[in-house]
Design an enzyme around this catalytic site. Sequence first.
Site, PDB file in Angstrom:
ATOM      1  CG  HIS A  12      -1.889   1.079   1.310  1.00 45.30           C
ATOM      2  ND1 HIS A  12      -2.031   1.900   2.407  1.00 45.30           N
ATOM      3  CD2 HIS A  12      -2.815   1.500   0.414  1.00 45.30           C
ATOM      4  CE1 HIS A  12      -2.996   2.771   2.201  1.00 45.30           C
ATOM      5  NE2 HIS A  12      -3.485   2.548   0.995  1.00 45.30           N
ATOM      6  NE  ARG A  13      -2.034   5.736   0.794  1.00 48.81           N
ATOM      7  CZ  ARG A  13      -2.694   6.471   1.679  1.00 48.81           C
ATOM      8  NH1 ARG A  13      -2.025   7.253   2.522  1.00 48.81           N
ATOM      9  NH2 ARG A  13      -4.010   6.446   1.739  1.00 48.81           N
ATOM     10  CD  GLU A  39      -2.757   1.834  -3.359  1.00 50.55           C
ATOM     11  OE1 GLU A  39      -3.719   2.580  -3.599  1.00 50.55           O
ATOM     12  OE2 GLU A  39      -1.856   2.144  -2.547  1.00 50.55           O
ATOM     13  CG  ASP A  41      -2.968   6.565  -3.606  1.00 51.57           C
ATOM     14  OD1 ASP A  41      -4.067   6.001  -3.684  1.00 51.57           O
ATOM     15  OD2 ASP A  41      -2.148   6.363  -2.687  1.00 51.57           O
ATOM     16  CG  HIS A  54      -3.838   9.184  -0.488  1.00 53.10           C
ATOM     17  ND1 HIS A  54      -4.599  10.032   0.291  1.00 53.10           N
ATOM     18  CD2 HIS A  54      -4.593   8.067  -0.676  1.00 53.10           C
ATOM     19  CE1 HIS A  54      -5.753   9.465   0.570  1.00 53.10           C
ATOM     20  NE2 HIS A  54      -5.775   8.272  -0.003  1.00 53.10           N
ATOM     21  CD  GLU A 115      -7.413   5.019  -5.151  1.00 54.20           C
ATOM     22  OE1 GLU A 115      -8.373   5.762  -4.828  1.00 54.20           O
ATOM     23  OE2 GLU A 115      -6.770   4.345  -4.336  1.00 54.20           O
ATOM     24  CE  LYS A 117      -6.910   9.105  -3.951  1.00 49.82           C
ATOM     25  NZ  LYS A 117      -7.298   7.986  -3.045  1.00 49.82           N
ATOM     26  CG  ASP A 235      -0.450   0.842   5.582  1.00 50.02           C
ATOM     27  OD1 ASP A 235      -0.416   1.384   4.461  1.00 50.02           O
ATOM     28  OD2 ASP A 235      -1.377   1.030   6.396  1.00 50.02           O
TER      29      ASP A 235
END
Length: 247
Positions: A12-13, A39, A41, A54, A115, A117, A235
């Site tokens: 995640h990120r 992943e 953003d 993000h 993703e 945004k 995370d």
Amino acid sequence: MPITTSPLIIAHRGNSSVAPENTLPAFESAALGGSDLIEIDVQVSEDGVGIVIHDDTVDRTTDGSGPVAALRAAEVRHLDAGSWFAPAYSGTALPLFADVVEVLLRHRGLGLLLELKGAWPAEPTKLLLAEVTEAGIDDRVLVQGFSVEMLRTLQAVAPQLRRGLLISEFDDATLELAAELGVVALNPPATLILERPEVLARIHEAGLEAHVWTPNTAAEWAPLVDAGVDGIITDRPDRLTGWLAGR
């Protein structure tokens, strides 16, 4: 009987517990630590460039201020996206999407959960996703978003790319929408699957994948793995990698 197939480990990120989120150090850490996908953003800049961040402003994770949409890519390049996390990361740049493509080209086994945004206009969407196609990594990318408008744009400008719809709730209309949008995945919060395990069964019955967000402990991972989720967005991809290896 528990499912034995391991889910995809999705950072995640990036490996955001050990390096600043959505930065190259976090992505490299995730890749070297055994993650299957990172992943990220992406927001669109004033001049139509994909900026990996993000929030819709740069305030929280950089030394700058203001909306991403009001900044040009050249201005973003000078921001410090690491000092907020730890002094060791002082001077870490805010990546452009092109930088992430370079990471994927260096790490051939790494996939990308991308993703976008909000709801992007068609032209910057087309330009950004052309970078994926030109790099020859279409098959390693899953593009997702919460915005139905965004998914419709993706469907129109890059039909060859796999798409996922991020969801917070689930009912019959969710599956109808998924079919209409031509997505391959419905990605819910882990809490939804833990509280309503029948949701995962219905997603799978529809022939769709489910990559859940964002459980960070073994107590959460165990029932999700047993239920058969397709991916875990976390995370702590480093810990998840070790936990799955030793399970």
